[in-house]
Design a protein around this motif. Structure first.
Motif, short mmCIF file in Angstrom:
data_model
loop_
_atom_site.label_atom_id
_atom_site.label_comp_id
_atom_site.label_asym_id
_atom_site.label_seq_id
_atom_site.Cartn_x
_atom_site.Cartn_y
_atom_site.Cartn_z
N GLY A 175 83.93 70.45 34.58
CA GLY A 175 83.58 68.88 33.88
C GLY A 175 83.07 68.66 34.81
N LEU A 176 82.68 66.83 34.68
CA LEU A 176 81.36 66.11 34.96
C LEU A 176 82.05 65.67 35.99
N GLY A 177 81.77 65.57 36.96
CA GLY A 177 82.61 64.08 38.04
C GLY A 177 82.30 62.65 37.68
N ALA A 178 82.75 61.53 38.84
CA ALA A 178 82.73 60.82 38.27
C ALA A 178 81.07 60.11 38.79
N VAL A 179 80.57 59.81 38.43
CA VAL A 179 78.97 59.80 38.30
C VAL A 179 78.90 57.91 39.13
N THR A 180 79.83 56.80 39.05
CA THR A 180 79.85 56.55 39.47
C THR A 180 79.96 56.42 40.94
N SER A 181 80.87 57.45 41.55
CA SER A 181 81.27 57.50 42.99
C SER A 181 79.31 57.68 44.00
N PRO A 182 80.07 57.11 45.18
CA PRO A 182 79.13 56.82 46.02
C PRO A 182 78.10 58.45 46.13
N THR A 183 79.43 59.50 46.43
CA THR A 183 78.89 60.89 46.84
C THR A 183 78.09 61.72 45.52
N VAL A 184 78.45 61.07 44.25
CA VAL A 184 77.59 61.25 43.17
C VAL A 184 76.27 60.69 43.64
N TRP A 185 76.15 59.43 43.48
CA TRP A 185 74.68 59.19 43.09
C TRP A 185 73.60 59.33 44.23
N LEU A 186 74.55 59.39 45.50
CA LEU A 186 73.92 59.70 46.68
C LEU A 186 73.31 60.30 46.58
N ALA A 187 73.91 61.34 45.94
CA ALA A 187 73.13 63.23 46.03
C ALA A 187 72.22 63.15 44.72
N LEU A 188 72.35 62.34 43.85
CA LEU A 188 71.68 62.37 42.97
C LEU A 188 70.62 61.44 42.85
N VAL A 189 70.66 60.81 44.33
CA VAL A 189 69.53 59.92 44.83
C VAL A 189 68.23 61.27 45.93
N GLY A 190 69.24 61.91 46.54
CA GLY A 190 68.99 62.83 47.83
C GLY A 190 67.65 63.76 46.76
N LEU A 191 68.66 64.34 45.50
CA LEU A 191 67.78 64.92 44.41
C LEU A 191 65.95 64.63 44.25
N LEU A 192 66.59 63.18 43.87
CA LEU A 192 64.90 62.24 43.45
C LEU A 192 64.50 62.66 44.83
N ILE A 193 64.51 61.96 45.61
CA ILE A 193 63.75 61.59 47.11
C ILE A 193 63.37 63.48 47.05
N SER A 194 63.41 64.73 47.08
CA SER A 194 63.44 65.74 47.03
C SER A 194 62.25 66.53 46.66
N SER A 195 62.97 65.76 45.08
CA SER A 195 61.78 66.91 44.56
C SER A 195 60.95 66.26 44.07
N VAL A 196 60.66 64.85 44.11
CA VAL A 196 59.40 63.78 44.28
C VAL A 196 58.28 64.42 45.14
N LEU A 197 58.85 64.29 46.55
CA LEU A 197 58.48 65.18 47.55
C LEU A 197 58.09 66.35 47.42
N LEU A 198 59.02 67.35 46.95
CA LEU A 198 58.15 68.96 46.51
C LEU A 198 56.65 69.06 45.32
N VAL A 199 57.54 67.77 44.71
CA VAL A 199 56.12 67.52 43.93
C VAL A 199 54.80 66.91 44.18
N ARG A 200 54.68 66.07 45.17
CA ARG A 200 53.65 66.00 45.60
C ARG A 200 53.62 66.99 47.09
N ARG A 201 53.87 68.18 47.14
CA ARG A 201 53.76 68.63 47.98
C ARG A 201 53.90 68.61 49.90
N VAL A 202 55.06 67.68 50.28
CA VAL A 202 55.01 67.39 50.52
C VAL A 202 55.41 68.03 51.99
N THR A 203 55.28 68.77 53.53
CA THR A 203 55.32 69.41 54.02
C THR A 203 57.12 69.11 54.77
#
Length: 462
Positions: A175-203
């Motif tokens: 099932g879906l975990g607690a989306v308000t937990s620090p672990t989940v939102w930190l991972a989501l922020v990290g996913l957003l950061i890495s995705s944007v960097l990949l799209v912008r082709r950052v080495t």
């Protein structure tokens, strides 16, 4: 992006960097990414094995053994096989070692180590004789693409679990975990950061995502690190009590080194344990290595990789070394895909991982700075990248589509690469044979399918 190295450099001659279109900075960055993604094993493997191995200072000794085994396996893969595939004591196999063999069956841990060593010897013999690569060659190209895609989903599932986005649920299994937990939102922020960097082709996008997310966790004092009271998560505790903050003296694992019992493992009653270690790692490592090779572009048009004997033999040699050092089976790590995603294409990537594991016996507190929530986005993104090969599967031919589908979905759903490969091979042979197209399948693959089917029947009977 860094340009290729000059043709006259020693590293280029050793690792063919220019021929592979790579460079020293890129390979080092890829190695660091792989190491960060799999460095959790330094702490998880000792936690699992200490449930079965009771010696003084067990956790620290097991940590040292884990680091040394991972260093040896990765160095051999990089220097001898010359592939960017890292190795370390395998998850799943360590749990089987500790909870099923030692605690469940009452087998002494020294005898269980002997069984791991014998399975490693069998890996090496089959690799030298060409049996492992013959089996890989017999697997059809579409199924090899499916194995790669299945590993991608398996990686993504690991990432979602590490992020806390996917959790166990007694009613729906997951099932879906607690989306308000620090672990989940930190991972989501990290996913957003890495995705944007990949799209912008950052080495180094994936690596930067891991590092930036870890910095956020430390600066914001987020409770995302293991080690709190009663197993709770805590904020980063710092490096108190350690030399220069990040150094800790290594400890030689004298209570584990050369403690394996080969004579006990060769007893008739433990042949099933040896066989299980052998079977699971054979197909887990074979599937992992094939999938990683496809992702790195090392498979030819027929789906075969170069230097297969060396590659598979190094996998077996790593298992033997790990048993001598006192840990469960050392094998190829699927997290190597994160370094491949960063551009790692040569053995220099694996050598970098090996050197970092060697340094970790002194600097292992640094690895504790990176929480699982920071590496989870890397696993999710690399998993997405590995699904690229799904379009190479002949989905309009059901004799190909069904086995490939099973191989893909069974891996994450059963949490086993070996199960995905097994059901893919068994169903491929059965469907081809019963639909009158049995000649499209090699005799060797039929033999493998029969052995795989016999194992599942044996397990059911047991």
């Amino acid at each position: 992006m860094s340009g290729p190295v000059s043709s006259g450099s020693a590293l280029d001659r050793a690792f063919r960097l220019q021929a592979l279109g790579s460079s020293v900075p890129r390979e080092l960055r890829a190695g660091l990414t792989t190491f960060l993604t799999m460095s959790y094993i330094l702490f998880v493997n000792p936690q699992v094995l200490s449930a079965a191995i009771h010696i003084p200072n067990a956790f620290v000794q097991l940590l040292m053994t884990t680091a040394l085994s991972a260093a040896f396996g990765s160095l051999m893969m990089g220097l001898v096989a010359r592939y960017p595939f890292a190795q370390a004591p395998g998850m799943g196999l360590n749990a089987f070692f500790a909870y099923t063999v030692v605690q469940g069956l009452g087998v002494p841990w020294q005898t269980a180590l002997g069984a791991v060593f014998i399975s490693g010897v069998l890996f090496v013999l089959l690799s030298v004789l060409g049996a492992r690569q013959a089996i890989v060659k017999a697997i059809p190209l579409g199924l090899k693409f499916a194995i790669t895609c299945g590993i991608g989903l398996f990686l993504a599932f690991l990432g979602f679990r590490n992020a806390g986005l996917v959790v166990a649920n007694p009613a729906t299994l997951v099932g879906l975990g607690a989306v308000t937990s620090p672990t989940v939102w930190l991972a989501l922020v990290g996913l957003l950061i890495s995705s944007v960097l990949l799209v912008r082709r950052v080495t180094g996008a994936v690596l930067w995502g891991i590092l930036l997310t870890s910095v956020l966790a430390v600066l914001l004092h987020l409770p995302v690190y293991a080690g709190g009271p009663n197993g709770a998560l805590q904020a980063f505790p710092g490096f108190q009590g350690r030399l220069l903050g990040v150094l800790d003296a290594p400890v030689w694992p004298s209570g584990l080194f050369l403690q394996l019992d080969l004579a006990g493992a060769l007893g008739l009653g433990l042949l099933n344990v040896v066989f299980t270690f052998f079977f699971v790692d054979f197909f887990d490592a074979t599937g992992t290595l094939t999938g990683l090779a496809q992702r790195a572009g090392y498979l030819d048009r027929e789906g075969n990789m170069a230097r297969p004997r060396r590659t598979f033999a190094m996998d077996g040699l790593a298992a033997m070394f790990g048993a001598l050092m006192g840990t469960s089976t050392t094998t190829a790590y699927v997290e190597s895909a994160s370094g491949i995603g960063e551009g790692g294409r040569s053995g220099l990537t694996a050598v970098t991982v090996g050197v970092l594991f060697l340094l970790s016996v002194f600097f292992w507190p640094l690895a504790a700075v990176v929480p699982a929530a920071a590496t989870a986005p890397a696993l999710i993104l690399v998993g997405a990248m590995m699904l690229e090969g799904v379009r190479q599967i002949a989905w309009d031919d059901m004799s190909e589509a069904v086995p490939c589908f099973l191989a893909i979905v069974v891996m994450p759903l059963t949490f086993s690469i070996a199960n995905g490969v097994s059901l893919g091979v068994i169903s491929y042979c059965a469907i081809k044979l019963l639909s009158g197209r049995g000649r499209e399948v090699s005799g060797l693959l039929y033999a493998v399918a029969v052995l795989l089917l016999a194992r599942y029947i044996w397990l059911t009977a047991g």
